[in-house]
Design a protein around this motif. Structure first.
Motif, PDB file in Angstrom:
ATOM      1  N   PRO A  26       0.833  -1.198   0.000  1.00 50.35           N
ATOM      2  CA  PRO A  26       0.000   0.000   0.000  1.00 50.35           C
ATOM      3  C   PRO A  26       0.873   1.256   0.000  1.00 50.35           C
ATOM      4  O   PRO A  26       1.866   1.330   0.719  1.00 50.35           O
ATOM      5  N   GLY A  27       0.523   2.225  -0.821  1.00 48.09           N
ATOM      6  CA  GLY A  27       1.283   3.462  -0.919  1.00 48.09           C
ATOM      7  C   GLY A  27       2.276   3.480  -2.062  1.00 48.09           C
ATOM      8  O   GLY A  27       2.913   4.497  -2.313  1.00 48.09           O
ATOM      9  N   ALA A  28       2.418   2.351  -2.774  1.00 51.68           N
ATOM     10  CA  ALA A  28       3.318   2.293  -3.936  1.00 51.68           C
ATOM     11  C   ALA A  28       2.540   2.683  -5.190  1.00 51.68           C
ATOM     12  O   ALA A  28       1.443   2.187  -5.420  1.00 51.68           O
ATOM     13  N   ARG A  29       3.109   3.592  -5.970  1.00 51.61           N
ATOM     14  CA  ARG A  29       2.565   3.935  -7.289  1.00 51.61           C
ATOM     15  C   ARG A  29       3.415   3.192  -8.305  1.00 51.61           C
ATOM     16  O   ARG A  29       4.491   3.651  -8.707  1.00 51.61           O
ATOM     17  N   ILE A 129       4.392   9.352   0.701  1.00 52.07           N
ATOM     18  CA  ILE A 129       5.069   9.731   1.942  1.00 52.07           C
ATOM     19  C   ILE A 129       4.591   8.904   3.138  1.00 52.07           C
ATOM     20  O   ILE A 129       5.366   8.616   4.053  1.00 52.07           O
ATOM     21  N   GLN A 130       3.339   8.462   3.125  1.00 51.30           N
ATOM     22  CA  GLN A 130       2.802   7.716   4.265  1.00 51.30           C
ATOM     23  C   GLN A 130       3.033   6.207   4.166  1.00 51.30           C
ATOM     24  O   GLN A 130       2.586   5.456   5.018  1.00 51.30           O
ATOM     25  N   ARG A 135       6.535  -2.240   5.954  1.00 52.23           N
ATOM     26  CA  ARG A 135       5.962  -2.901   4.774  1.00 52.23           C
ATOM     27  C   ARG A 135       6.930  -2.813   3.596  1.00 52.23           C
ATOM     28  O   ARG A 135       7.036  -3.739   2.800  1.00 52.23           O
ATOM     29  N   ILE A 136       7.635  -1.671   3.477  1.00 52.80           N
ATOM     30  CA  ILE A 136       8.633  -1.532   2.409  1.00 52.80           C
ATOM     31  C   ILE A 136       9.729  -2.578   2.601  1.00 52.80           C
ATOM     32  O   ILE A 136      10.100  -3.286   1.663  1.00 52.80           O
ATOM     33  N   ILE A 140      10.732  -5.683   0.046  1.00 57.23           N
ATOM     34  CA  ILE A 140      12.096  -5.884  -0.465  1.00 57.23           C
ATOM     35  C   ILE A 140      12.596  -7.282  -0.110  1.00 57.23           C
ATOM     36  O   ILE A 140      13.142  -7.994  -0.955  1.00 57.23           O
ATOM     37  N   ALA A 141      12.400  -7.707   1.135  1.00 54.84           N
ATOM     38  CA  ALA A 141      12.845  -9.043   1.558  1.00 54.84           C
ATOM     39  C   ALA A 141      12.162 -10.137   0.747  1.00 54.84           C
ATOM     40  O   ALA A 141      12.793 -11.140   0.382  1.00 54.84           O
TER      41      ALA A 141
END
Length: 178
Positions: A26-29, A129-130, A135-136, A140-141
């Protein structure tokens, strides 16, 4: 004025495989297939005369087909937040040389270039930004074992970029076979 950059386009089959990974954060474009590329040089705002000079200089770059491979994922940002997710590339001297030649072409065309170290990558998403840092890290993991089959590089392209409220829109200006 034109906002220009050179890049290696990514084939549709590779873009399709990457699209399967572009989920779950969530929050990724997420960047669509038409936006996936490996930037060689970013020239910024260039007037039309210098753009023509740049196009001519890029045409003088010697050819030679080679392969690249995507490997791993990561994020750009600072100590406070990540703003971009990317796929990395296996070290590749031929890609580095091509990027250097694109930069030199700009300098010959009178376009000042930032003295920035070349870090080849493919942008997968821009992060709001939020976006939650945990979660990021988890995304990645979960995707860091990315390793593509060889991708044939037989050309590079000059693109113009238009910034809009919905992100950047890229237009192919010229292609240069290798």
């Amino acid at each position: 004025m034109l906002r220009l950059f050179t890049a290696v386009p990514i084939p549709f089959d590779v873009a399709e495989a990457l699209a399967r990974r572009q989920t779950g954060l969530p929050g990724a474009r997420w960047r669509g297939a038409e936006h996936l590329h490996v930037t060689l040089a970013f020239y910024g705002e260039v007037d039309e005369r210098r753009a023509d000079d740049l196009a001519a200089e890029l045409a003088r770059i010697p050819g030679g087909v080679f392969d690249i491979e995507l490997k791993g994922v990561g994020a750009f940002g600072d100590a406070h937040r990540s703003h971009t997710l990317w796929a990395g590339l296996e070290p590749n001297e031929r890609l580095n040389v091509l990027a250097g030649r694109c930069k030199a072409a700009a300098e010959r065309a009178g376009i000042p270039m930032e003295p920035r170290l070349y870090r080849p990558h493919l942008t997968l998403a821009y992060l709001k930004i939020q976006t939650n840092a945990d979660r990021i890290g988890a995304w990645i993991a979960n995707h860091n074992l990315l390793h593509s089959p060889p991708i044939r590089v037989d050309r590079f392209s000059l693109y113009s970029s238009t910034l809009t409220e919905n992100g950047s829109f890229y237009e192919l200006e010229r292609e240069y076979p290798l």
